[in-house]
Design a protein around this motif. Sequence first.
Motif, PDB file in Angstrom:
ATOM      1  N   GLY A 151       0.816  -1.207   0.000  1.00 41.76           N
ATOM      2  CA  GLY A 151       0.000   0.000   0.000  1.00 41.76           C
ATOM      3  C   GLY A 151       0.853   1.262   0.000  1.00 41.76           C
ATOM      4  N   THR A 152       0.204   2.391  -0.195  1.00 40.29           N
ATOM      5  CA  THR A 152       0.914   3.658  -0.368  1.00 40.29           C
ATOM      6  C   THR A 152       0.340   4.739   0.530  1.00 40.29           C
ATOM      7  OG1 THR A 152       1.512   3.190  -2.667  1.00 40.29           O
ATOM      8  CG2 THR A 152       1.451   5.502  -2.023  1.00 40.29           C
ATOM      9  N   PHE A 153       1.233   5.555   1.071  1.00 40.45           N
ATOM     10  CA  PHE A 153       0.867   6.804   1.732  1.00 40.45           C
ATOM     11  C   PHE A 153       1.459   7.934   0.905  1.00 40.45           C
ATOM     12  CE2 PHE A 153       2.298  10.005   5.076  1.00 40.45           C
ATOM     13  CZ  PHE A 153       1.095  10.699   5.056  1.00 40.45           C
ATOM     14  N   ALA A 154       0.620   8.879   0.485  1.00 44.31           N
ATOM     15  CA  ALA A 154       1.071   9.955  -0.394  1.00 44.31           C
ATOM     16  C   ALA A 154       0.460  11.273   0.059  1.00 44.31           C
ATOM     17  CB  ALA A 154       0.671   9.668  -1.841  1.00 44.31           C
ATOM     18  N   PHE A 155       1.241  12.339  -0.027  1.00 41.02           N
ATOM     19  CA  PHE A 155       0.708  13.644   0.333  1.00 41.02           C
ATOM     20  C   PHE A 155       1.452  14.743  -0.400  1.00 41.02           C
ATOM     21  CE2 PHE A 155       4.154  13.054   3.399  1.00 41.02           C
ATOM     22  CZ  PHE A 155       4.783  14.295   3.414  1.00 41.02           C
ATOM     23  N   GLN A 156       0.820  15.915  -0.435  1.00 45.15           N
ATOM     24  CA  GLN A 156       1.501  17.132  -0.860  1.00 45.15           C
ATOM     25  C   GLN A 156       1.071  18.250   0.079  1.00 45.15           C
ATOM     26  OE1 GLN A 156       0.609  20.182  -2.353  1.00 45.15           O
ATOM     27  NE2 GLN A 156      -1.614  19.888  -2.550  1.00 45.15           N
ATOM     28  N   ILE A 157       2.032  19.127   0.396  1.00 43.46           N
ATOM     29  CA  ILE A 157       1.769  20.246   1.294  1.00 43.46           C
ATOM     30  C   ILE A 157       2.448  21.496   0.753  1.00 43.46           C
ATOM     31  CG2 ILE A 157       1.477  18.885   3.401  1.00 43.46           C
ATOM     32  CD1 ILE A 157       4.375  19.511   4.091  1.00 43.46           C
ATOM     33  N   PRO A 158       1.942  22.654   1.124  1.00 42.58           N
ATOM     34  CA  PRO A 158       2.643  23.885   0.743  1.00 42.58           C
ATOM     35  C   PRO A 158       4.011  23.954   1.414  1.00 42.58           C
ATOM     36  CG  PRO A 158       0.403  24.345   1.471  1.00 42.58           C
ATOM     37  CD  PRO A 158       0.700  22.938   1.847  1.00 42.58           C
ATOM     38  N   GLY A 159       4.960  24.522   0.700  1.00 44.07           N
ATOM     39  CA  GLY A 159       6.291  24.748   1.251  1.00 44.07           C
ATOM     40  C   GLY A 159       6.684  26.205   1.117  1.00 44.07           C
ATOM     41  N   ASN A 160       5.700  27.095   1.207  1.00 45.99           N
ATOM     42  CA  ASN A 160       5.932  28.517   0.913  1.00 45.99           C
ATOM     43  C   ASN A 160       5.792  29.403   2.143  1.00 45.99           C
ATOM     44  OD1 ASN A 160       3.144  28.130   1.133  1.00 45.99           O
ATOM     45  ND2 ASN A 160       2.696  29.867  -0.198  1.00 45.99           N
ATOM     46  N   PHE A 161       6.090  28.864   3.318  1.00 44.36           N
ATOM     47  CA  PHE A 161       5.821  29.616   4.537  1.00 44.36           C
ATOM     48  C   PHE A 161       6.808  30.749   4.787  1.00 44.36           C
ATOM     49  CE2 PHE A 161       3.818  25.470   5.162  1.00 44.36           C
ATOM     50  CZ  PHE A 161       2.519  25.894   5.351  1.00 44.36           C
ATOM     51  N   THR A 162       7.882  30.806   4.012  1.00 45.77           N
ATOM     52  CA  THR A 162       8.789  31.954   4.098  1.00 45.77           C
ATOM     53  C   THR A 162       8.546  32.944   2.959  1.00 45.77           C
ATOM     54  OG1 THR A 162      10.497  30.767   2.841  1.00 45.77           O
ATOM     55  CG2 THR A 162      10.566  30.583   5.246  1.00 45.77           C
ATOM     56  N   ALA A 163       7.540  32.690   2.130  1.00 46.98           N
ATOM     57  CA  ALA A 163       7.200  33.595   1.028  1.00 46.98           C
ATOM     58  C   ALA A 163       6.635  34.899   1.580  1.00 46.98           C
ATOM     59  CB  ALA A 163       6.186  32.929   0.100  1.00 46.98           C
ATOM     60  N   PRO A 164       6.682  35.991   0.774  1.00 48.12           N
ATOM     61  CA  PRO A 164       6.154  37.272   1.260  1.00 48.12           C
ATOM     62  C   PRO A 164       4.726  37.191   1.785  1.00 48.12           C
ATOM     63  CG  PRO A 164       7.381  37.600  -0.767  1.00 48.12           C
ATOM     64  CD  PRO A 164       7.308  36.114  -0.559  1.00 48.12           C
ATOM     65  N   SER A 165       3.869  36.417   1.146  1.00 50.84           N
ATOM     66  CA  SER A 165       2.468  36.331   1.578  1.00 50.84           C
ATOM     67  C   SER A 165       2.364  35.912   3.042  1.00 50.84           C
ATOM     68  CB  SER A 165       1.705  35.349   0.689  1.00 50.84           C
ATOM     69  OG  SER A 165       2.350  34.072   0.689  1.00 50.84           O
ATOM     70  N   HIS A 166       3.172  34.945   3.446  1.00 51.60           N
ATOM     71  CA  HIS A 166       3.103  34.430   4.811  1.00 51.60           C
ATOM     72  C   HIS A 166       3.974  35.241   5.770  1.00 51.60           C
ATOM     73  CE1 HIS A 166       1.274  31.209   2.582  1.00 51.60           C
ATOM     74  NE2 HIS A 166       0.979  30.574   3.694  1.00 51.60           N
ATOM     75  N   ARG A 167       5.134  35.678   5.300  1.00 53.22           N
ATOM     76  CA  ARG A 167       6.015  36.465   6.165  1.00 53.22           C
ATOM     77  C   ARG A 167       5.344  37.785   6.558  1.00 53.22           C
ATOM     78  NH1 ARG A 167       9.696  37.401   2.815  1.00 53.22           N
ATOM     79  NH2 ARG A 167       9.336  39.627   2.506  1.00 53.22           N
ATOM     80  N   ILE A 168       4.743  38.449   5.579  1.00 50.14           N
ATOM     81  CA  ILE A 168       4.053  39.708   5.851  1.00 50.14           C
ATOM     82  C   ILE A 168       2.890  39.491   6.823  1.00 50.14           C
ATOM     83  CG2 ILE A 168       2.579  41.477   4.795  1.00 50.14           C
ATOM     84  CD1 ILE A 168       4.349  41.213   2.278  1.00 50.14           C
ATOM     85  N   LEU A 169       2.156  38.404   6.632  1.00 49.49           N
ATOM     86  CA  LEU A 169       1.028  38.108   7.511  1.00 49.49           C
ATOM     87  C   LEU A 169       1.496  37.927   8.950  1.00 49.49           C
ATOM     88  CD1 LEU A 169      -1.965  37.463   7.908  1.00 49.49           C
ATOM     89  CD2 LEU A 169      -1.452  35.086   7.280  1.00 49.49           C
ATOM     90  N   ALA A 170       2.569  37.158   9.139  1.00 50.22           N
ATOM     91  CA  ALA A 170       3.093  36.918  10.485  1.00 50.22           C
ATOM     92  C   ALA A 170       3.577  38.218  11.122  1.00 50.22           C
ATOM     93  CB  ALA A 170       4.215  35.894  10.432  1.00 50.22           C
ATOM     94  N   GLU A 171       4.270  39.041  10.339  1.00 52.89           N
ATOM     95  CA  GLU A 171       4.785  40.308  10.870  1.00 52.89           C
ATOM     96  C   GLU A 171       3.651  41.263  11.223  1.00 52.89           C
ATOM     97  OE1 GLU A 171       7.337  41.556   7.732  1.00 52.89           O
ATOM     98  OE2 GLU A 171       8.986  40.212   8.288  1.00 52.89           O
TER      99      GLU A 171
END
Length: 286
Positions: A151-171
Amino acid sequence: MHSDTASASVPTAPTASTAPTWDPQQYLRHAGHRARPFLDLLTRIPELPSKQARIADLGCGPGNVTALIADRWPEARITGYDLSPEMLDRASAEYAGPTSGGGRLDFRHGDLADWVPEEPYDLIVSNAALQWVPGHPGSFAAWINGLRPGGTFAFQIPGNFTAPSHRILAELCDTPRWRARLAGHGARYIHILEPAGYLERFTELGCTADVWETTYYQLLEGPDPVLDWVKGTALRPVLTALGEDREAVDAFLAEYRTLLRHAYPPGPRGTVFPFRRIFAVARKEA
């Protein structure tokens, strides 16, 4: 803690009382872009052990990608799990029932922070959900153990948490104006591994693993399209925390909108929004 984590902080896992309130309609406004990584993931999943496969979709959201699983394996019995009542209502209304090949599609409440397979599965798959589950690599052993041999376990997740969209939001959440109400909300669910970290985990569990990353350069259309995009995902904890305070919501969005316009200037045919994704396909020994 592994050195390949995306953040040194360990956020608190969402529970039924603290999890963001989701808006399926807003999420689906960019359904084409959001589904593309999952379609790419599906092409890399190998043949399943059973023709009438048993499949779990962890974090099924509004069910649109769960339906893609049914298109690929129409004879399978597929269950989508999600914590959001809003998403489950939309998924059940749109997609639950028999599939074209004699299989079945259903949806159930499930918290991925403590979900364990209740029966053997041929495939456990997750699309853009595990980033909301701090410590999710700790569940891999139980999920792999719940697979049938081969059997298989498969996933995909965002890896953009240092992108401007997320960095600006956190700041912005940590500025004096918003800190008391929103500190930590903009960077709450970023505890993920880099691709090498996921490969290491699956290798340790005895799986044959295929791990990679892709950056999609998406051309978003319309006014303030990056803001519209994050309203369906990264902004949900902030909007949930502000609740019915319409004045505060409008004020926060106005500040965030201005900052995003500078970070993502529109072009003649739209706004370019780079979006990094991390993929993993782990196959259990047959």
